[in-house]
Design a protein around this motif. Sequence first.
Motif, PDB file in Angstrom:
ATOM      1  N   ALA A 159      35.218  16.574   8.947  1.00  0.00           N
ATOM      2  CA  ALA A 159      36.193  15.986   8.008  1.00  0.00           C
ATOM      3  C   ALA A 159      36.413  14.504   8.292  1.00  0.00           C
ATOM      4  CB  ALA A 159      37.502  16.753   8.108  1.00  0.00           C
ATOM      5  N   LEU A 160      36.590  14.178   9.576  1.00  0.00           N
ATOM      6  CA  LEU A 160      36.803  12.782   9.929  1.00  0.00           C
ATOM      7  C   LEU A 160      35.587  11.942   9.571  1.00  0.00           C
ATOM      8  CD1 LEU A 160      38.593  13.160  13.378  1.00  0.00           C
ATOM      9  CD2 LEU A 160      39.604  12.431  11.210  1.00  0.00           C
ATOM     10  N   ALA A 161      34.409  12.553   9.760  1.00  0.00           N
ATOM     11  CA  ALA A 161      33.196  11.837   9.404  1.00  0.00           C
ATOM     12  C   ALA A 161      33.136  11.593   7.905  1.00  0.00           C
ATOM     13  CB  ALA A 161      31.984  12.610   9.865  1.00  0.00           C
ATOM     14  N   ASP A 162      33.748  12.462   7.124  1.00  0.00           N
ATOM     15  CA  ASP A 162      33.768  12.310   5.664  1.00  0.00           C
ATOM     16  C   ASP A 162      34.975  11.477   5.188  1.00  0.00           C
ATOM     17  OD1 ASP A 162      31.491  13.704   5.434  1.00  0.00           O
ATOM     18  OD2 ASP A 162      32.422  15.593   4.795  1.00  0.00           O
ATOM     19  N   LEU A 163      35.621  10.856   6.136  1.00  0.00           N
ATOM     20  CA  LEU A 163      36.752  10.004   5.857  1.00  0.00           C
ATOM     21  C   LEU A 163      37.955  10.773   5.319  1.00  0.00           C
ATOM     22  CD1 LEU A 163      34.911   6.948   4.270  1.00  0.00           C
ATOM     23  CD2 LEU A 163      35.601   7.282   6.624  1.00  0.00           C
ATOM     24  N   ASP A 164      37.982  12.065   5.607  1.00  0.00           N
ATOM     25  CA  ASP A 164      39.154  12.860   5.244  1.00  0.00           C
ATOM     26  C   ASP A 164      40.200  12.708   6.338  1.00  0.00           C
ATOM     27  OD1 ASP A 164      38.129  13.868   2.864  1.00  0.00           O
ATOM     28  OD2 ASP A 164      36.988  15.412   3.941  1.00  0.00           O
ATOM     29  N   ARG A 165      41.413  13.184   5.986  1.00  0.00           N
ATOM     30  CA  ARG A 165      42.495  13.140   6.969  1.00  0.00           C
ATOM     31  C   ARG A 165      42.611  14.518   7.607  1.00  0.00           C
ATOM     32  NH1 ARG A 165      45.931   8.732   6.153  1.00  0.00           N
ATOM     33  NH2 ARG A 165      45.427   7.528   4.284  1.00  0.00           N
ATOM     34  N   VAL A 166      42.835  14.519   8.876  1.00  0.00           N
ATOM     35  CA  VAL A 166      42.842  15.788   9.618  1.00  0.00           C
ATOM     36  C   VAL A 166      44.097  15.863  10.470  1.00  0.00           C
ATOM     37  CG1 VAL A 166      41.705  17.116  11.424  1.00  0.00           C
ATOM     38  CG2 VAL A 166      40.333  15.985   9.695  1.00  0.00           C
ATOM     39  N   ALA A 167      44.702  17.058  10.445  1.00  0.00           N
ATOM     40  CA  ALA A 167      45.803  17.357  11.362  1.00  0.00           C
ATOM     41  C   ALA A 167      45.538  18.710  11.992  1.00  0.00           C
ATOM     42  CB  ALA A 167      47.123  17.374  10.614  1.00  0.00           C
ATOM     43  N   VAL A 168      45.889  18.861  13.238  1.00  0.00           N
ATOM     44  CA  VAL A 168      45.689  20.134  13.940  1.00  0.00           C
ATOM     45  C   VAL A 168      47.055  20.660  14.331  1.00  0.00           C
ATOM     46  CG1 VAL A 168      44.667  21.274  15.904  1.00  0.00           C
ATOM     47  CG2 VAL A 168      43.429  19.435  14.768  1.00  0.00           C
ATOM     48  N   ILE A 169      47.301  21.904  13.978  1.00  0.00           N
ATOM     49  CA  ILE A 169      48.578  22.536  14.307  1.00  0.00           C
ATOM     50  C   ILE A 169      48.263  23.757  15.177  1.00  0.00           C
ATOM     51  CG2 ILE A 169      50.615  23.708  13.399  1.00  0.00           C
ATOM     52  CD1 ILE A 169      48.623  21.612  11.029  1.00  0.00           C
ATOM     53  N   PRO A 217      48.882  14.928  15.056  1.00  0.00           N
ATOM     54  CA  PRO A 217      49.315  14.425  13.756  1.00  0.00           C
ATOM     55  C   PRO A 217      48.155  14.015  12.866  1.00  0.00           C
ATOM     56  CG  PRO A 217      49.781  12.837  15.502  1.00  0.00           C
ATOM     57  CD  PRO A 217      49.309  14.082  16.165  1.00  0.00           C
ATOM     58  N   MET A 218      48.463  13.927  11.604  1.00  0.00           N
ATOM     59  CA  MET A 218      47.444  13.581  10.617  1.00  0.00           C
ATOM     60  C   MET A 218      46.777  12.270  11.018  1.00  0.00           C
ATOM     61  SD  MET A 218      46.097  14.681   7.839  1.00  0.00           S
ATOM     62  CE  MET A 218      47.283  15.805   7.099  1.00  0.00           C
ATOM     63  N   THR A 219      45.491  12.343  11.006  1.00  0.00           N
ATOM     64  CA  THR A 219      44.756  11.161  11.435  1.00  0.00           C
ATOM     65  C   THR A 219      43.534  10.984  10.557  1.00  0.00           C
ATOM     66  OG1 THR A 219      43.830  10.052  13.357  1.00  0.00           O
ATOM     67  CG2 THR A 219      43.325  12.374  13.104  1.00  0.00           C
ATOM     68  N   ARG A 220      42.923   9.833  10.644  1.00  0.00           N
ATOM     69  CA  ARG A 220      41.765   9.539   9.807  1.00  0.00           C
ATOM     70  C   ARG A 220      40.829   8.648  10.596  1.00  0.00           C
ATOM     71  NH1 ARG A 220      42.075   6.633   3.872  1.00  0.00           N
ATOM     72  NH2 ARG A 220      39.886   6.857   3.331  1.00  0.00           N
ATOM     73  N   GLY A 221      39.596   8.829  10.369  1.00  0.00           N
ATOM     74  CA  GLY A 221      38.623   7.968  11.042  1.00  0.00           C
ATOM     75  C   GLY A 221      37.913   8.707  12.170  1.00  0.00           C
ATOM     76  N   LYS A 222      36.619   8.468  12.226  1.00  0.00           N
ATOM     77  CA  LYS A 222      35.784   9.182  13.173  1.00  0.00           C
ATOM     78  C   LYS A 222      36.128   8.798  14.612  1.00  0.00           C
ATOM     79  CE  LYS A 222      30.855  10.200  13.571  1.00  0.00           C
ATOM     80  NZ  LYS A 222      29.540   9.745  13.114  1.00  0.00           N
TER      81      LYS A 222
END
Lengths: 677, 292
Positions: B113-123, B134-139
């Motif tokens: 997801a990060l590689a696809d420039l999506d935003r990722v959060a892990v709970i 927390p929500m983050t973005r960027g590889k």
Amino acid sequence: MSLASPLNLLWLAAIVPVVVFYILKIRLRRVPVSTILFWRQIYDEHQPRSIWQRMRHWLSLLAQVTLILLLVLALADPFFAWETRQLRRIVVIVDNSASMNATDVSPSRLAAAKDEALRVIRGMRFRDELAVVTAGGSPRVVCGFSSHGRTLSHAVDDVVSTDNPTRVTEAVELARRLLGERQDEHQREIVVLTDKAWGQAPQNSNLADQSLDRVTKSLPPNLNFAVPDPGLLVRHFGTNAGNVGITQFQTRRSLIDPLGYEILAEVTNASDEPVECRLEIDLNADVVDVVPLKLTPGQRWSQSFEKTSADGGHLTAKLDRADTLATDNRAWAVLPKREMIPVTLVSEGNLFLQKVFESNPLVALTRIDPPGRKPEAESRKPLSQNLSSPNAGITVLHHHVPEVLPSGVFLVIDPRESCDAWQLGEPIQNPIVHQQDKDSPLLGHVRLDNVVMPEARQVKFVSDDGVKVLARSLAGDPLLTTIERPGQKVLLLTVNLDEGDLPLRTAFPILMMNALNWCTENRGELRESLPTGAITEIDVAALSRDRSLTLRVGIAGQAPDSESQATEGRSLSLIAPDGRRSALPMPSERLSLGPFDQCGVWRVVANEGDTTLMELACNLADRNESDVRVPKSEVIAPTSALSASLLGNRPVSMWLIAFAWLLFAVEWWAYQRRVIE
Amino acid sequence: MPLFDTEFLKKLEYLSLVSRRMFRGSLLAQRRTMQTGGGIEFADHREYSHGDDFRHLDWNVFARHGQLLLKRFQEEEDLQVYLLLDCSRSMAFGSPPKFDLARQIVAALAYIALADLDRVAVIAFADDIIADFPMTRGKDRILSLLKFLEGLEVQGEATDLGRVVKAFTQRPQRRGLAVIVSDLFDPQGYERGFDLLRYRNYELNAVQLHDRLEAEPSLLGELELVDIESDGVQKVTITENALKKYRTLFEDFQESLRKYGRKYGVGLTQTRCEVPFDELILKMMRASGAVG
């Protein structure tokens, strides 16, 4: 019910820890799982509701306690009172005599008898004891009292056929001794498996079977077994098949004809039908005679044959008739070989003396002229040297005698000189034989009291050791004397042969023949064919001397030469006709051989070099055994007297163990399959 | 052996490469959400209601049928990916532990997801939310994310997905793709949490992990079963028959998951924990048609 080992009930204490552990329960094994969601669904939905489910743990405990109870009870070895009351001791007598080899019952009577014995063993109850005795030849206990069926079965299987005569009566007596004198006679049983009718006493055996007669007389006319005296059960095997057999076959060398021999043959027709057959007699596979026979039922044909041959070997008699018993269709005899006797005649020339030896075809005669008498010491020395040579054999000294008689066998006739054994005296005129040793083999068929003897010589023996006077004159002078000293045998005849009619009388050649036999000790003339089951003795020392005959004529009492020493030092073996080899004990003076359980020619061999030292012929030669007929009244159906018990011939403890095992198996299966859920 | 080693990172890179075709987009994000809004790609119609923008009325339909239908467009925005990682103690079960595979899956999905420039959060959750990345973005954030994952431990009591999702959805955040990585052994039932996510318009995906011994236990005899989540104890006599029932129940549970997924369009991946994570990710991609 009683217990054989009540102390073993102490093992019941093992129930206590089982119950304790069961009640306390072993701590359950904790197993972590990721979730018990599914397990709760299973077990919360299936709460035990039935009585069976609630009681299953107690039933499991009950099963374990029952298992222990059964095993402990088995250890205590319980038994019922009726088991001891019905305890039996059985002796099975298997007749493995020659007649049991008859093939009228397939495959043979003995095989059928062994099958029956195995059937009796299978019918044993627990605690019954059984012994197996054979009755072929001397009764033999092949297996003592045992309850172990497999051991008994192996013992029966190991019973082999023999050519021995039947000794059922002795076997029954042996069985009675085995059974002992118990009060409860109804528990003693003797099972006889034979082919001989009880009323048929052995015709040529010395068995006096009073007890058997008693048993036989007590038999009801329509019952052939189960007689009351100690539970004697008789099972007969065989049919009324006839048989023709050679019941006697012997040979011996003729006492008159040096090359002749005589054969005695007897053939018995033990059948209810007339029989035509042919008897062929071979010597070393060469036909000697063929006799066609026509025998009426029960006829016994006997004849002696006179034949001539210097060769020894195996005489074989064969009947060309195939019948149920093949053992007695052949018979063997051993004919001793005639050995040439080297005789050295030292004489100035006496035609009678020379001819009497030349006429004997077994004598190899060598004539030597006596040396001159002067000078005395020198002239007699070569004679002594010549006589002491090992090839001298029998030396006949006529008139001339060496100063010192060397070792050897001497026949001294009318000595004119003294020697170390005697001193020559004055001539005796017209001596009359007054005393004659009739028991001496030297004077067999010889009468000297009517022989005119114008002159003899008076002799005085230097020593009386070994001197035996066989004939004396009226005045007591010895006329015929034997001197036997270590290594030396001398026959001294002091009668002047040149005068008188002794050489003209038949007594003279007979006397010379006897003298030769005496010198050679007359061995090997008769080797009796032994009946099966017989035991014989052999003279080991004579056997050794016989072996040395090839080098020198044997001398009784002579110190054994190197070869005889070697023979005595060897270990001996007895080889049966079928090749069985049995070691004989280290030979002493005499050695017992036998009993011979197989027809044919047996050999005594020295293990070193496998040299045959002696051969012995063995034949069935038993009319009773050759008569294989079993009267129809004796042919009975298999007995079922020995039946099994309700417990299947097994002890109670075995059933308890089996039940415990079954319970254990069911419990194990139930546990593994979780059927208790 | 570290959970995320160099080899693991290489595999992540490989997975991101093979998955690139999947995430095509025209705006900043390369992945289109299922949200309808002011995009340019037609999504569907809905009845006109008072106050709607007239510009979105479909006049062609009105001309043909006389009905006022409003055109809806798929809103194009960068994707918010929420990775919900089960950290309950049941995840420590298995050989290898399910928790390891779960973290690897989360790391892989996050990386892609990060590689696809999506935003990722892990709970991270157990009986409640226990940790957040927390929500983050960027590889470039992947290492921080991996460090976060490595620092997680199994804890808490029995899994309570409903409670976790409720707390999750009450947060002020944009909707997006919610991926639950768990064994879903929730005593209250996984449906509560799933339903709530659906109701809140999260695009739900689930990766359900289980161990071989959970599917086919080899237990027999008198045992005391201990639930490693709740420490609950069950004394049982396990028989062949009970084992048979257990397998049936477990299979029914798995089947109910599949049915739920088919019924509500929930992406579901069921796997055993001995399967390598990269194979599993590829399998998921193939299932979604991302790779051939």
